[in-house]
Design a protein around this motif. Structure first.
Motif, PDB file in Angstrom:
ATOM      1  N   PHE A  89     -24.089  -1.597 -10.969  1.00 19.06           N
ATOM      2  CA  PHE A  89     -22.722  -1.353 -10.502  1.00 19.06           C
ATOM      3  C   PHE A  89     -21.700  -1.905 -11.494  1.00 19.06           C
ATOM      4  N   GLY A  90     -21.863  -3.175 -11.850  1.00 19.91           N
ATOM      5  CA  GLY A  90     -20.855  -3.842 -12.660  1.00 19.91           C
ATOM      6  C   GLY A  90     -20.698  -3.240 -14.038  1.00 19.91           C
ATOM      7  N   THR A  91     -21.794  -2.851 -14.657  1.00 22.32           N
ATOM      8  CA  THR A  91     -21.719  -2.237 -15.979  1.00 22.32           C
ATOM      9  C   THR A  91     -20.893  -0.961 -15.927  1.00 22.32           C
ATOM     10  N   ARG A  92     -21.113  -0.161 -14.896  1.00 21.68           N
ATOM     11  CA  ARG A  92     -20.396   1.111 -14.796  1.00 21.68           C
ATOM     12  C   ARG A  92     -18.936   0.920 -14.365  1.00 21.68           C
ATOM     13  N   ILE A  93     -18.695   0.014 -13.435  1.00 22.49           N
ATOM     14  CA  ILE A  93     -17.333  -0.179 -12.939  1.00 22.49           C
ATOM     15  C   ILE A  93     -16.459  -0.862 -13.986  1.00 22.49           C
ATOM     16  N   HIS A  94     -16.958  -1.942 -14.585  1.00 21.68           N
ATOM     17  CA  HIS A  94     -16.108  -2.785 -15.419  1.00 21.68           C
ATOM     18  C   HIS A  94     -16.169  -2.445 -16.905  1.00 21.68           C
ATOM     19  N   HIS A  95     -17.288  -1.963 -17.385  1.00 22.75           N
ATOM     20  CA  HIS A  95     -17.408  -1.597 -18.800  1.00 22.75           C
ATOM     21  C   HIS A  95     -17.153  -0.109 -19.014  1.00 22.75           C
ATOM     22  N   ASP A  96     -17.810   0.715 -18.213  1.00 25.40           N
ATOM     23  CA  ASP A  96     -17.694   2.163 -18.411  1.00 25.40           C
ATOM     24  C   ASP A  96     -16.510   2.783 -17.687  1.00 25.40           C
ATOM     25  N   ILE A  98     -16.124   3.775 -14.653  1.00 23.29           N
ATOM     26  CA  ILE A  98     -16.424   4.876 -13.747  1.00 23.29           C
ATOM     27  C   ILE A  98     -15.787   4.597 -12.396  1.00 23.29           C
ATOM     28  N   PRO A  99     -14.995   5.504 -11.863  1.00 18.54           N
ATOM     29  CA  PRO A  99     -14.344   5.269 -10.565  1.00 18.54           C
ATOM     30  C   PRO A  99     -15.373   5.110  -9.447  1.00 18.54           C
ATOM     31  N   VAL A 100     -14.996   4.332  -8.442  1.00 18.63           N
ATOM     32  CA  VAL A 100     -15.845   4.189  -7.265  1.00 18.63           C
ATOM     33  C   VAL A 100     -15.887   5.517  -6.524  1.00 18.63           C
ATOM     34  N   GLY A 101     -17.089   6.024  -6.295  1.00 26.19           N
ATOM     35  CA  GLY A 101     -17.238   7.300  -5.620  1.00 26.19           C
ATOM     36  C   GLY A 101     -18.645   7.841  -5.804  1.00 26.19           C
ATOM     37  N   PRO A 102     -18.888   9.072  -5.409  1.00 29.04           N
ATOM     38  CA  PRO A 102     -20.245   9.652  -5.431  1.00 29.04           C
ATOM     39  C   PRO A 102     -20.935   9.616  -6.778  1.00 29.04           C
ATOM     40  N   ASP A 103     -20.195   9.874  -7.864  1.00 32.60           N
ATOM     41  CA  ASP A 103     -20.823   9.864  -9.188  1.00 32.60           C
ATOM     42  C   ASP A 103     -21.340   8.473  -9.538  1.00 32.60           C
ATOM     43  N   LEU A 104     -20.575   7.464  -9.181  1.00 29.25           N
ATOM     44  CA  LEU A 104     -21.001   6.082  -9.417  1.00 29.25           C
ATOM     45  C   LEU A 104     -22.262   5.768  -8.633  1.00 29.25           C
ATOM     46  N   TYR A 105     -22.268   6.113  -7.357  1.00 31.99           N
ATOM     47  CA  TYR A 105     -23.428   5.801  -6.517  1.00 31.99           C
ATOM     48  C   TYR A 105     -24.682   6.508  -7.036  1.00 31.99           C
ATOM     49  N   ALA A 106     -24.524   7.757  -7.438  1.00 31.25           N
ATOM     50  CA  ALA A 106     -25.671   8.521  -7.936  1.00 31.25           C
ATOM     51  C   ALA A 106     -26.234   7.888  -9.204  1.00 31.25           C
ATOM     52  N   ALA A 107     -25.357   7.463 -10.100  1.00 27.59           N
ATOM     53  CA  ALA A 107     -25.802   6.873 -11.358  1.00 27.59           C
ATOM     54  C   ALA A 107     -26.531   5.554 -11.126  1.00 27.59           C
ATOM     55  N   VAL A 108     -25.999   4.733 -10.233  1.00 30.74           N
ATOM     56  CA  VAL A 108     -26.616   3.432  -9.935  1.00 30.74           C
ATOM     57  C   VAL A 108     -27.996   3.628  -9.318  1.00 30.74           C
ATOM     58  N   LEU A 109     -28.091   4.509  -8.352  1.00 33.13           N
ATOM     59  CA  LEU A 109     -29.368   4.736  -7.680  1.00 33.13           C
ATOM     60  C   LEU A 109     -30.398   5.332  -8.635  1.00 33.13           C
ATOM     61  N   THR A 110     -29.963   6.242  -9.494  1.00 37.07           N
ATOM     62  CA  THR A 110     -30.872   6.841 -10.467  1.00 37.07           C
ATOM     63  C   THR A 110     -31.414   5.792 -11.427  1.00 37.07           C
ATOM     64  N   GLU A 111     -30.557   4.912 -11.900  1.00 35.96           N
ATOM     65  CA  GLU A 111     -31.005   3.863 -12.827  1.00 35.96           C
ATOM     66  C   GLU A 111     -32.081   2.991 -12.199  1.00 35.96           C
TER      67      GLU A 111
END
Length: 207
Positions: A89-96, A98-111
């Protein structure tokens, strides 16, 4: 030497908690410390605070999603998974950014190799009872005048040392992280010590 277990409560959307969590992972490398992660919620903390600016109230509405998802994953796979989930979560939210929403959740779960349908938990308010329980377990020993990060450490006399912070930027690395840890323990473990603070003059730096 006995390993010290420190517990940190985080909300994935908080940039200051993210920096503190990365500092704690550095501390693990230079001190005999093991970090356990737990979920708190800025949305829960700020419920009913009508004085909040409108933009921040909107941010708090969005912030329900990541913590509900974190609770759902913890319930299904155990608390140990929160370390990797928070990092994803943190890498995508704070570094990348990525807005909070479906795309973020999908990426986190896939990883993490988790089922995609867990993303539905972000909108599931039936998880809020468990979320509140996790939140309050972190906040009650500290008080509700603070936010995240919150850290609990067992004291040498067996009593719990609980505090908000440290709020720091950039991330201390190596032995600098260890020295900060030593100082935080000294200050937080002092009986009757409550506050040490100065105005923030820098924005969060995630490097």
């Amino acid at each position: 030497m006995t390993t010290t277990t420190a517990d940190m409560w985080f909300d994935p959307v908080c940039p200051w908690a993210w920096i503190t969590s990365r500092w704690l992972l550095e501390v693990e490398q230079v001190r005999d410390v093991q970090i356990r992660f737990h979920v708190m919620s800025l949305s829960v903390l700020n419920e009913g605070r009508d004085e909040l600016p409108e933009q921040y109230r909107g941010f708090m509405t969005t912030a329900w999603g990541p913590v509900r998802l974190a609770i759902a994953v913890e319930q299904k796979y155990g608390p140990a998974i929160l370390r990797d989930l928070y990092t994803a979560f943190g890498t995508r939210i704070h570094h990348d950014k990525i807005p909070v929403g479906p795309d973020l959740y999908a990426a986190v779960l896939t990883e993490l190799g988790l089922p995609e349908d867990l993303a539905d938990a972000a909108g599931d308010d039936s998880l809020d009872e468990l979320l509140r329980a996790s939140h309050h377990s972190g906040m009650e020993p500290v008080g509700y005048e603070v936010g995240t990060p919150v850290i609990h450490i067992p004291g040498s006399d067996g009593e719990l040392i609980a505090f908000f912070g440290p709020v720091v930027t950039p991330i201390p690395r190596g032995e600098a992280a260890g020295r900060l840890w030593d100082g935080v323990l000294l200050v937080a473990g002092t009986d009757g010590f409550f506050e040490l603070k100065r105005s923030r003059t820098r924005s969060p730096e995630f490097g």
